[in-house]
Design an enzyme around this catalytic site. Structure first.
Site, PDB file in Angstrom:
ATOM      1  CB  SER A 300      -0.865   0.020   1.258  1.00 31.03           C
ATOM      2  OG  SER A 300      -0.069   0.298   2.394  1.00 31.03           O
ATOM      3  CG  ASP A 301       1.399   5.899  -1.335  1.00 33.26           C
ATOM      4  OD1 ASP A 301       2.384   5.984  -0.582  1.00 33.26           O
ATOM      5  OD2 ASP A 301       1.179   6.723  -2.233  1.00 33.26           O
ATOM      6  CB  CYS A 302       3.422   5.391   3.436  1.00 29.68           C
ATOM      7  SG  CYS A 302       4.753   4.370   2.757  1.00 29.68           S
ATOM      8  CB  SER A 304      -3.194   3.207   1.566  1.00 29.24           C
ATOM      9  OG  SER A 304      -2.485   3.893   0.589  1.00 29.24           O
TER      10      SER A 304
END
Ligand SMILES: *[C@@H]1O[C@H](CO)[C@@H](O)[C@H](O)[C@H]1NC(C)=O
Ligand SMILES: *[C@@H]1O[C@H](CO)[C@@H](O)[C@H](O)[C@H]1NC(C)=O
Ligand SMILES: *[C@@H]1O[C@H](CO)[C@@H](O)[C@H](O)[C@H]1NC(C)=O
Length: 720
Positions: A300-302, A304
């Protein structure tokens, strides 16, 4: 991780194996390390090199308790001391050189810097595929060397392969531009440069193919709004047609996976058509994992998942539901703490299965095994300080910048300047002494920055004047001195543009102009100049420079992106003819009025010939129902819409309203209808999208006994 490596280094130094600061590559399955931990490595099958990676990964995972599994699922994986598994920090970055943006990588006096190549938008402008791959190879060599010294991870969350849809996007500098095919080819080449181990680019089982370092294509998908007006990326819901999704937004990711064989994909913060991308099983499991056959892990993007919780209240704000939805959608690793914190309770509450976690962990560990994290990687284990900031890499950084630079104007062959003829140069502008601005974001500490001022000073006698105090250029007080310098010099070079205060992650642009008094400064200096005038633009996104293109006092214009640590050298080499610029803009430069015409949130990529009648447009009419009989009764009025006859596959007619009305014998009642144009006239097209066709629609009112009243409704493009 740092701690474990430190212990290992000490041991080697003690044994005297390492003379200088060369390698002491850490790997998990080292019997000496296990002995130090008071463990016997031979009882751990996950360290048995004779077994396939997936079997070893399964053994490791099967040895863990549910709680131990959960705390391996964040970017900070805690490790399991009783199994000899050390902590691992998954988050490192290497967008255009080893970066210290993630916590997995840092610099200190052992390795004070790494080669900072041009930002991706400029390297892309070279349109040279082998250059992109060669840069990747240099970056991964430096990354691997830093890993050996305990200063970098092995998993790098680069490159950024989002297509630039809007010229205002703040992250253009990180990307390969606006064209999905070019972005995809950049991705495939850079990823191969980072990942491929020479001679083992393909193997029978791609899930065991060795990796030099692991790369990651991000941010999946349809992500290119950061912070525009009131819209933030955390909550932005990109409404995207399937056609645009397949044609544009997904394509670079598909190419990254199929042509680059990347070992990771990162999902984005935004939603697509209502669903957060990191919780969308169609995007992750079905498309990335199954259709495109990713050999690797999805991260995941950080934060998310936290964003789903705090900013969206997704799934009613229940953390266990959020993590289980993400896990079942196919998200293997959480850059953040939601998986570590809530996966265990989610399983205990029956919201996901333990086997879902095992699958995710297997995807993660197999990548670490392919990297030699468990067994070492002899081909790279001897890389050390001497392999970072090498002369070759620095030369490559200069070459990349030169290859990317774009010549936008050159009246009467004003460029190149012959250094034997032009011995005094007025070097003017807020970027004439540019340093860290040239390395953009997701950068590390560069080896050594060569500013334009330094490079030009090596070629001529330079009179440096800023013309503007900074990029914002809020005052015109420095212009006169700059004019004066231009008047006296044999040639004038003006270096202007924008920087991270205008375009960067979290900051989208509000306009496409040069800031403040920059335009005025350029025009005044050009008018004052005695010799030829060259304008150099430093930017990622386009700036509206039509004024300079039309101004005959400005003889040449070049665009230099953010050119990396050797940017000054490259600009000087182009201006003085050591290099003939052959770059091409990787994105359209729009005129400034673009920003007033199209909202940044409009994801549509083609003029729409169907949706134009505004959805709030309402058609009202009355129908009089007369009961001509002798008995009171109720009647149902049916209203149909009939789409234009040319629409293939549209229904013959659709019910769009109805009303039951009671009418006494011999009496009449008026029935009012109000139709919303979009709802009532729209049809579902072949790709399951709801569209409003242009042309002649008909509204029919049926009496139920075959009698019809009808009237036409015209929908056309201008009618708003
Ligand atoms: C492409 O880049 C490589 C460096 O990787 C360079 O050697 C080559 O000359 C470039 N090709 C062209 C046509 O400029
Ligand atoms: C730099 O960091 C690495 C990894 O933590 C460490 O081994 C090394 O000793 C540090 N160098 C200095 C000079 O502090
Ligand atoms: C140019 O920039 C460098 C680095 O920021 C700075 O140290 C130097 O003083 C500047 N030179 C001039 C002449 O302003």
């Amino acid at each position: 991780m740092a701690k474990a490596i430190h212990g290992f280094l000490t041991l080697f130094i003690f044994l005297g194996f390492v003379a200088s600061l060369a390698s002491a590559a850490f790997h998990v399955c080292d019997p000496v390390r296990f002995t130090q931990l008071g463990l016997d490595m031979s009882v751990f099958r996950y360290c048995d090199k004779s077994l396939p990676y997936h079997v070893r990964a399964k053994d490791l995972i099967d040895s863990m308790t549910l709680q131990e599994k959960a705390i391996q699922l964040g970017n900070k994986a805690y490790g399991v001391p009783r199994l000899g598994l050390p902590p691992y920090e998954w988050w490192s970055e290497a967008l255009h050189g080893v970066s210290s943006t993630g916590p997995g990588t840092w610099f200190n006096s052992t390795v004070p810097g790494a080669t900072s190549f041009p930002t991706v938008i400029l390297s892309t402008a070279s349109f040279n595929e082998s250059l992109w791959k060669t840069i990747g190879q240099a970056v991964s060599t430096e990354a691997r060397a830093m890993h050996n010294l305990g200063m970098a991870g092995l998993t790098f969350w680069s490159p950024n392969v989002n297509v630039v849809r809007d010229p205002r996007w703040g992250r253009i500098l990180e990307t390969p531009g606006e064209d999905p095919f070019v972005v995809g080819r950049y991705a495939a080449n850079y990823v191969r440069g980072l990942q491929d181990v020479e001679g083992q680019e393909t193997t029978a089982d791609l899930n065991s193919r060795p990796l030099k370092v692991s790369s990651c294509c991000k941010h999946y998908a349809a992500y290119d709004v950061d912070n525009w007006e009131t819209v933030a990326r955390w909550t932005f819901d990109a409404r995207v047609r399937e056609q645009d999704m397949v044609e544009t937004f997904l394509r670079p990711f598909e190419m990254c996976i199929k042509e680059g064989d990347v070992s990771s994909v990162m999902c984005s913060y935004n939603s697509v058509n209502g669903i957060p991308t990191c919780a969308d099983p169609k995007l992750l499991k079905q498309t990335v994992r199954d259709d495109w056959d990713l050999h690797g892990y999805i991260v995941s993007d950080c934060d998310s998942i936290e964003v789903m919780h705090h900013d969206r209240n997704w799934l009613n704000g229940v953390e266990e539901d959020q993590v289980s939805q993400a896990m079942r959608a196919g998200l293997d690793l959480d850059c953040g703490v939601y998986y570590p914190n809530f996966v265990e309770s989610s399983v205990l509450k029956g919201k996901m299965r333990s086997s879902d976690i095992d699958k995710a962990l297997k995807n993660n560990y197999v990548v670490l095994m392919r990297l030699g994290y468990f067994d070492g990687m002899p081909a790279y284990d001897s890389l050390g300080t001497n392999d970072v900031c090498t002369a070759d890499h620095i030369a490559l950084a200069a070459d990349a910048a030169r290859q990317g630079i774009v010549l936008l104007k050159n009246d009467n062959n004003a460029l190149p300047l012959d250094p034997t003829k032009y011995k005094s140069i007025a070097l003017i502008g807020p970027h004439a002494n540019a340093s860290s601005v040239m390395i953009g974001n997701y950068a590390g500490t560069p080896c050594k920055i060569i500013s334009p001022l330094t490079a030009f000073s090596g070629m001529a006698s330079v009179d440096y004047q800023m013309g503007c105090a900074d990029v914002a250029c809020k005052e015109d007080t420095l212009i006169a001195a700059a004019e004066d310098a231009a008047r006296k010099a044999e040639a004038t070079v003006i270096v202007v543009g924008i920087d991270g205060s205008v375009e960067t992650e979290g900051t989208d642009r509000t306009d496409l102009l040069l800031p403040g008094f920059q335009t005025q400064m350029i025009n005044q200096v050009a008018t004052a100049a005695t010799g030829p005038v060259t304008l150099v633009i430093i930017s990622a996104g386009g700036v509206d420079i039509s004024f300079a293109q039309q101004n005959p006092s400005i003889n040449a214009i070049i665009w230099a992106g953010y050119p990396g640590e050797q940017g000054g050298t490259a600009i000087s080499d182009v201006v003085f003819g050591k290099h003939n610029p052959g770059g091409r803009l990787p994105l359209t430069w729009y005129k400034a009025d673009y920003a007033d015409k199209i909202p940044m949130t409009s994801m549509q990529l083609r003029p729409d010939d169907k949706l134009d009648m505004k959805c709030d447009q309402v058609v009202e009419f009355e129908v009089q129902v007369s009961n001509v009989g002798a008995v009171d009764g109720a009647h149902v009025v049916m209203v149909y819409s009939v789409p234009p006859s040319a629409i293939v596959g549209a229904p013959a007619k659709q019910v769009v309203a109805f009303k039951r009305v009671f009418v006494g014998a011999g009496k009449s009642e008026k029935v009012k209808f109000s139709l919303d144009a979009c709802k009532s006239l729209a049809v579902v097209d072949k790709s399951a999208l709801i569209v409003l066709p242009t042309g002649e629609h008909t509204i029919e009112i049926g009496s139920g006994d075959g009698n019809l009243i009808s009237f036409p409704l015209h929908v056309d493009l201008q009618k708003n």
